[in-house]
Write a protein that holds these residues in place. Structure first.
Motif, short mmCIF file in Angstrom:
data_model
loop_
_atom_site.label_atom_id
_atom_site.label_comp_id
_atom_site.label_asym_id
_atom_site.label_seq_id
_atom_site.Cartn_x
_atom_site.Cartn_y
_atom_site.Cartn_z
N SER A 1 41.76 25.43 -112.82
CA SER A 1 43.00 26.11 -112.48
C SER A 1 43.15 27.35 -113.35
O SER A 1 43.03 27.28 -114.58
N ASN A 2 43.39 28.50 -112.70
CA ASN A 2 43.45 29.77 -113.41
C ASN A 2 44.87 30.35 -113.32
O ASN A 2 45.36 30.60 -112.21
N PRO A 3 45.54 30.56 -114.45
CA PRO A 3 46.84 31.24 -114.40
C PRO A 3 46.66 32.62 -113.76
O PRO A 3 45.71 33.34 -114.07
N GLY A 4 47.59 32.96 -112.89
CA GLY A 4 47.46 34.25 -112.22
C GLY A 4 48.62 34.53 -111.29
O GLY A 4 49.71 33.99 -111.45
N LYS A 5 48.36 35.36 -110.30
CA LYS A 5 49.38 35.80 -109.36
C LYS A 5 48.93 35.47 -107.93
O LYS A 5 47.80 35.75 -107.56
N VAL A 6 49.84 34.86 -107.15
CA VAL A 6 49.58 34.55 -105.74
C VAL A 6 50.55 35.35 -104.89
O VAL A 6 51.74 35.43 -105.19
N GLN A 7 50.01 35.95 -103.84
CA GLN A 7 50.84 36.82 -102.99
C GLN A 7 50.56 36.55 -101.52
O GLN A 7 49.41 36.33 -101.13
N ARG A 8 51.62 36.57 -100.71
CA ARG A 8 51.50 36.45 -99.25
C ARG A 8 51.75 37.81 -98.63
O ARG A 8 52.62 38.56 -99.08
N SER A 9 51.01 38.10 -97.58
CA SER A 9 51.23 39.36 -96.87
C SER A 9 50.67 39.24 -95.45
O SER A 9 49.89 38.33 -95.15
N VAL A 10 51.10 40.14 -94.59
CA VAL A 10 50.53 40.17 -93.25
C VAL A 10 49.23 40.96 -93.30
O VAL A 10 49.10 41.93 -94.05
N GLY A 11 48.25 40.51 -92.53
CA GLY A 11 46.96 41.17 -92.56
C GLY A 11 46.17 40.88 -91.30
O GLY A 11 46.72 40.72 -90.21
N GLY A 12 44.85 40.80 -91.46
CA GLY A 12 43.95 40.73 -90.32
C GLY A 12 43.38 42.12 -90.09
O GLY A 12 44.11 43.12 -90.18
N VAL A 13 42.09 42.20 -89.79
CA VAL A 13 41.44 43.51 -89.67
C VAL A 13 42.12 44.38 -88.62
O VAL A 13 42.49 45.53 -88.87
N GLY A 14 42.28 43.84 -87.41
CA GLY A 14 42.92 44.62 -86.35
C GLY A 14 44.32 45.07 -86.74
O GLY A 14 44.70 46.23 -86.53
N HIS A 15 45.09 44.14 -87.32
CA HIS A 15 46.44 44.47 -87.73
C HIS A 15 46.45 45.50 -88.86
O HIS A 15 47.27 46.43 -88.86
N ASN A 16 45.56 45.36 -89.83
CA ASN A 16 45.51 46.32 -90.93
C ASN A 16 45.20 47.72 -90.43
O ASN A 16 45.79 48.71 -90.89
N ILE A 17 44.25 47.83 -89.51
CA ILE A 17 43.92 49.14 -88.94
C ILE A 17 45.13 49.70 -88.21
O ILE A 17 45.47 50.89 -88.35
N ALA A 18 45.81 48.86 -87.43
CA ALA A 18 47.01 49.30 -86.71
C ALA A 18 48.10 49.74 -87.67
O ALA A 18 48.77 50.76 -87.47
#
Length: 355
Positions: free
Chosen positions: A61-78
């Motif tokens: 287990s590594n202390p750190g930062k977890v983040q949620r976001s919208v993505g996907g290649v097609g969506h990111n390009i859009a």
């Protein structure tokens, strides 16, 4: 439908819409019209990413930062194209879960169904991508739950997307599109004389497209080296080792399959652009080093390739030469590298500066 690159690096499209059209200048070709549509068919994914505060220790287990976001290649390009003021429509498949509703809400004020027209699968789960990076932000491992993309079916795209594709200036596909649907989309694009840009997404998905003999109708492809080698493995005899091939040999194999322009992203080494001369058959490869930036702090690399693709697409749709389109893509990617999001909101600054 002939297509190529002339000696000045500008696009040429022959036999598009009737007769030959000039190359490269804004408004002169099928692809070069600033107000025209780009149609994207690809993935919408909820991204969950984790990065340790210190050196990554595998198996712990590594202390750190977890983040949620919208993505996907097609969506990111859009997303990046939208920030660059490019008119577009994105087709995908999502579940009717909270993640799917998040995508719908995100695009509701951006034109609604005119810009985002997904197949919403009742009882389905929106795709998820779980990524773990090291302390430098480079991807170490990932798990992809992408079963919903089987619902990007031929029936769905023929009903929802075909007419828009035939009227579009460019069709963009990612590796999340099932092979039979991919084939159908290429046929629709060919009917309308519409050029095709393909972002392979991952090595396994790049391999699947190559195995399905679909590369010959693609105008632009933007793999990284791993994805490029995966495609070459499928295109060469099984007894031919790929790991020993030089970059020029890899490019030659893919260009021989019918792809007209290869843009291999290579991280700190920039972008390698390759094409085959229509007259002599000779393959030329040009390296475009990344832009120089003082005090560059790389935060996250996961969306850089998608953002590069969007910047490049925006360039060619505006009628810019290949080299300037690559430069625009690199500038967009540099902004994304410096933020936690898969697509930097600062890309809009490029649009304000005339991109």
């Amino acid at each position: 439908r002939g297509r190529g690159v002339n000696d000045s690096g500008e696009l040429q499209w022959k036999g598009v819409g009737g007769g030959e059209r000039g190359g490269g200048g804004a408004g002169m070709s099928k692809v070069a019209a600033e107000d025209s549509d780009v149609v994207i068919v690809g993935g919408c994914v909820e991204d969950v990413s984790g990065k340790p505060k210190d050196r990554l220790i595998p198996g712990s287990s590594n202390p750190g930062k977890v983040q949620r976001s919208v993505g996907g290649v097609g969506h990111n390009i859009a997303e990046a194209l939208f920030l660059l003021n490019q008119k577009l429509t994105l087709f995908s498949a999502i579940g009717d879960d909270e993640a799917g509703k998040q995508f719908l809400r995100r695009w509701e004020d951006r034109g609604g169904i005119e810009t985002f027209n997904p197949h919403v699968v009742q009882g389905g789960t929106t795709a998820h991508y779980l990524a773990v990076a090291n302390e430098e932000g480079d991807l170490v491992a990932a798990i992809a739950d992408m079963d919903v993309f089987s619902s990007i079916s031929t029936g769905y795209v023929l009903e929802a997307a075909a007419d828009k594709i035939r009227r579009a200036r460019l069709l963009v596909l990612d590796g999340n599109v099932p092979p039979e649907t991919f084939r159908t989309l290429l046929e629709v694009a060919r009917e309308g004389g519409v050029p095709v840009f393909f972002e392979p997404t991952s090595a396994p998905k790049a391999r699947l497209v190559a195995q399905s003999s679909l590369l010959g109708n693609i105008d632009f492809i933007s793999p990284n080296e791993l994805e490029l080698r995966a495609m070459v493995e499928c295109l060469l005899p099984s007894n031919r080792p790929v790991q020993d091939l030089q970059l020029s040999q890899l490019f030659s194999v893919v260009l021989d399959s019918g792809v007209r322009n290869v843009l291999m992203t290579a991280g700190k080494d920039g972008v390698f652009y390759g094409r085959k001369d229509d007259t002599t058959g000779d393959v030329s490869i040009v390296q475009f080093p990344p832009p120089q930036a003082e005090n560059l702090s790389i935060v996250n690399t996961s969306g850089a390739g998608d953002t590069f693709a969007a910047g490049f697409i925006r360039g060619i749709v505006k009628g810019l030469p290949i080299d300037r389109s690559i430069e625009l893509g690199q500038r967009a990617a540099m902004l994304t590298l410096q933020c936690d999001d898969t697509v930097s909101s600062r890309i809009a600054e490029l649009a304000l500066s005339g991109a």
